[in-house]
Design a protein around this motif. Structure first.
Motif, PDB file in Angstrom:
ATOM      1  N   GLN A  17      22.785   9.683  55.854  1.00 16.04           N
ATOM      2  CA  GLN A  17      21.458  10.124  56.266  1.00 16.04           C
ATOM      3  C   GLN A  17      20.838   9.177  57.285  1.00 16.04           C
ATOM      4  OE1 GLN A  17      19.132  10.780  52.676  1.00 16.04           O
ATOM      5  NE2 GLN A  17      19.754  12.923  52.663  1.00 16.04           N
ATOM      6  N   ILE A  18      21.070   7.879  57.110  1.00 14.89           N
ATOM      7  CA  ILE A  18      20.558   6.913  58.090  1.00 14.89           C
ATOM      8  C   ILE A  18      21.207   7.137  59.450  1.00 14.89           C
ATOM      9  CG2 ILE A  18      20.533   4.470  58.710  1.00 14.89           C
ATOM     10  CD1 ILE A  18      18.466   5.147  56.632  1.00 14.89           C
ATOM     11  N   VAL A  19      22.516   7.351  59.469  1.00 15.66           N
ATOM     12  CA  VAL A  19      23.220   7.641  60.734  1.00 15.66           C
ATOM     13  C   VAL A  19      22.647   8.904  61.372  1.00 15.66           C
ATOM     14  CG1 VAL A  19      25.440   8.310  61.722  1.00 15.66           C
ATOM     15  CG2 VAL A  19      25.326   6.440  60.069  1.00 15.66           C
ATOM     16  N   GLY A  20      22.407   9.930  60.560  1.00 14.34           N
ATOM     17  CA  GLY A  20      21.841  11.156  61.091  1.00 14.34           C
ATOM     18  C   GLY A  20      20.444  10.957  61.648  1.00 14.34           C
ATOM     19  N   PRO A  68      23.625  16.348  58.855  1.00 13.07           N
ATOM     20  CA  PRO A  68      23.793  15.014  58.247  1.00 13.07           C
ATOM     21  C   PRO A  68      22.813  14.741  57.127  1.00 13.07           C
ATOM     22  CG  PRO A  68      22.846  14.847  60.450  1.00 13.07           C
ATOM     23  CD  PRO A  68      23.287  16.263  60.282  1.00 13.07           C
ATOM     24  N   LEU A  69      21.589  15.277  57.240  1.00  8.40           N
ATOM     25  CA  LEU A  69      20.597  15.077  56.185  1.00  8.40           C
ATOM     26  C   LEU A  69      21.025  15.786  54.908  1.00  8.40           C
ATOM     27  CD1 LEU A  69      17.766  13.800  55.703  1.00  8.40           C
ATOM     28  CD2 LEU A  69      16.806  16.042  56.256  1.00  8.40           C
ATOM     29  N   TRP A 100      23.730  15.745  49.424  1.00 11.19           N
ATOM     30  CA  TRP A 100      24.741  16.193  48.450  1.00 11.19           C
ATOM     31  C   TRP A 100      25.525  15.008  47.887  1.00 11.19           C
ATOM     32  CZ3 TRP A 100      26.996  20.719  51.853  1.00 11.19           C
ATOM     33  CH2 TRP A 100      26.109  21.800  51.797  1.00 11.19           C
ATOM     34  N   ILE A 101      25.939  14.099  48.753  1.00 12.25           N
ATOM     35  CA  ILE A 101      26.726  12.945  48.310  1.00 12.25           C
ATOM     36  C   ILE A 101      25.879  12.045  47.410  1.00 12.25           C
ATOM     37  CG2 ILE A 101      28.006  10.911  49.073  1.00 12.25           C
ATOM     38  CD1 ILE A 101      28.669  12.449  51.649  1.00 12.25           C
ATOM     39  N   PHE A 102      24.612  11.837  47.785  1.00 14.90           N
ATOM     40  CA  PHE A 102      23.716  11.026  46.958  1.00 14.90           C
ATOM     41  C   PHE A 102      23.547  11.664  45.578  1.00 14.90           C
ATOM     42  CE2 PHE A 102      19.682   9.628  45.255  1.00 14.90           C
ATOM     43  CZ  PHE A 102      19.598   8.293  45.623  1.00 14.90           C
ATOM     44  N   VAL A 103      23.433  12.990  45.540  1.00 19.64           N
ATOM     45  CA  VAL A 103      23.228  13.696  44.276  1.00 19.64           C
ATOM     46  C   VAL A 103      24.455  13.602  43.369  1.00 19.64           C
ATOM     47  CG1 VAL A 103      22.914  15.999  43.280  1.00 19.64           C
ATOM     48  CG2 VAL A 103      21.439  15.231  45.128  1.00 19.64           C
TER      49      VAL A 103
END
Length: 399
Positions: free
Chosen positions: A285-288, A298-299, A304-307
């Motif tokens: 998300q930071i890269v996005g 990217p957000l 999804w990955i964080f979840v």
């Protein structure tokens, strides 16, 4: 007295009770922009709900230990339905926030009784697996809630979305009145625990901090993602409804994966694996936010990955916080919930302040532009998760 219910029936009741929280939050996420246009800054109602939910847990916990789970649970469900009904007919943002505060108080009683009942019925080893199963069901409720709210908002009114909360609470209230009996042990070795005993327990603090860190990131998503996706990235309320719904689907998968791993791995090993997902999702998300501030992909992928990590952290940390405190399960759940909501409230309000800037919640034209309002708090939460799982929890477990 033990719960006079078969395990499967208790699990269904558990997921319905835990599901009252996403019903209270996710169901009206697609309606926030519409509420803002009609009444004023809608994020106020969510933050007031969180504040009332966090503070009132300090009172609900001791009551659950003293009076028992059943009477407090039934009172909480009735108050939840009343608050939802009042919010449905609110004519101003102040009145809406007031009724949402009532729901927050009720939500505290519901969740404390549900989580304490798990500790009443199951051992410290079984607790995380049972909680993971209940949270898998919660994920299904959280999957459907924003979709229902989006359909109601787009084709009827945001008030219909809030009315669905009333119907849900009344249905669960009737079922619990018929099927839920007391779970609080009649006698506990060592007598009834105290708040001092809870707050002196190092294991409690380590696991509760993990709960606070992972939920803090998700709470900021709940608070700010409607404005980012709808106002900044141009999604319709119905299209946005699929964003939290997809996250809930991922969460359901993740809690099931966690439950499977808990049969072969320790809770600590599971949350350390989850921390890797938390950090990877936040990094994406930071890269996005830096390179593609106007892109959804990217957000959303980072969320999804964080979840996935969130699905590992929640069942393990919620069960772990009360694992050493069976004689004070209500108080331990209460203090853990208070700490979680305090961290989420401070983090959410700080980011919202820098996001809204001088133009207020409608414009979202503050120092944090693009997708930063969602990406930044989730990155801070992921860093906290990494430190807790790799440094604090191993030391607390060995102690």
């Amino acid at each position: 007295m033990r719960l006079a219910l078969p395990g499967g029936t208790f699990t269904v009741l558990l997921l319905l009770l835990l599901g009252a929280q996403p019903i209270a939050t996710d169901l009206h996420l697609p309606a926030l922009p519409a509420i803002t246009r009609d009444l004023g800054p809608a994020s106020t109602s969510l933050t007031v709900f969180a504040l009332a939910f966090g503070i009132s847990q300090l009172f609900s916990g001791p009551l659950a230990d003293r009076w028992g789970r059943r009477p407090l649970l039934l009172a909480g469900l009735a108050l939840y339905a009343l608050g939802a009904l009042g919010a449905t007919f609110a004519g101003s943002i102040t009145v809406l926030a007031g009724w949402r505060a009532v729901q927050g108080v009720a939500m505290a009683a519901i969740l404390i009784c549900a989580r304490a009942a798990v500790r009443d019925r199951y051992s410290a080893l079984e607790g995380p697996r049972v909680m993971a199963l209940g949270l898998s069901g919660l994920g299904v409720v959280a999957l459907l809630a924003p979709l229902l709210g989006a359909v109601m908002t787009q084709y009827a009114s945001w008030r219909w979305a809030l009315a669905c909360m009333t119907a849900y609470a009344l249905g669960v209230l009737v079922w619990c009145a018929l099927r839920f009996t007391e779970t609080r042990p009649a006698r506990v070795p060592g007598g009834q625990g105290s708040a001092r005993e809870v707050l002196r327990n190092a294991n409690f603090w380590a696991w509760s901090s993990l709960t606070a860190a992972t939920y803090g990131g998700v709470f900021c998503f709940l608070l700010l993602s409607p404005m980012v996706y709808v106002e900044r990235l141009g999604l319709s309320p119905l299209a946005y409804g699929w964003i939290p719904a997809s996250g809930s689907l991922v969460y359901t998968f993740s809690t099931a994966w966690c439950r499977h791993r808990l049969h072969r791995r320790s809770a600590l090993a599971c949350v350390q694996l989850g921390a890797g997902f938390s950090l990877a999702g936040a990094a994406l998300q930071i890269v996005g936010a830096i390179w593609w501030p106007d892109r959804v992909a990217p957000l959303l992928l980072g969320h999804w990955i964080f979840v996935i990590g969130h699905g590992f952290h929640q069942p393990c940390s919620q069960a772990g916080a009360v694992s050493e405190l069976p004689q004070a399960a209500g108080r331990a759940v209460a203090w853990s919930g208070f700490i979680t909501m305090a961290v989420a409230f401070v983090l959410g309000q700080s980011v919202a302040h820098f996001s809204h800037g001088a133009e207020g919640a409608n414009g979202l034209q503050g120092p944090l532009t693009g997708t930063w309002p969602v990406a930044l708090p989730m990155a801070l939460a992921a860093l906290g998760i990494g430190l807790i799982t790799r440094w604090w929890l191993p030391r607390a477990q060995s102690a």
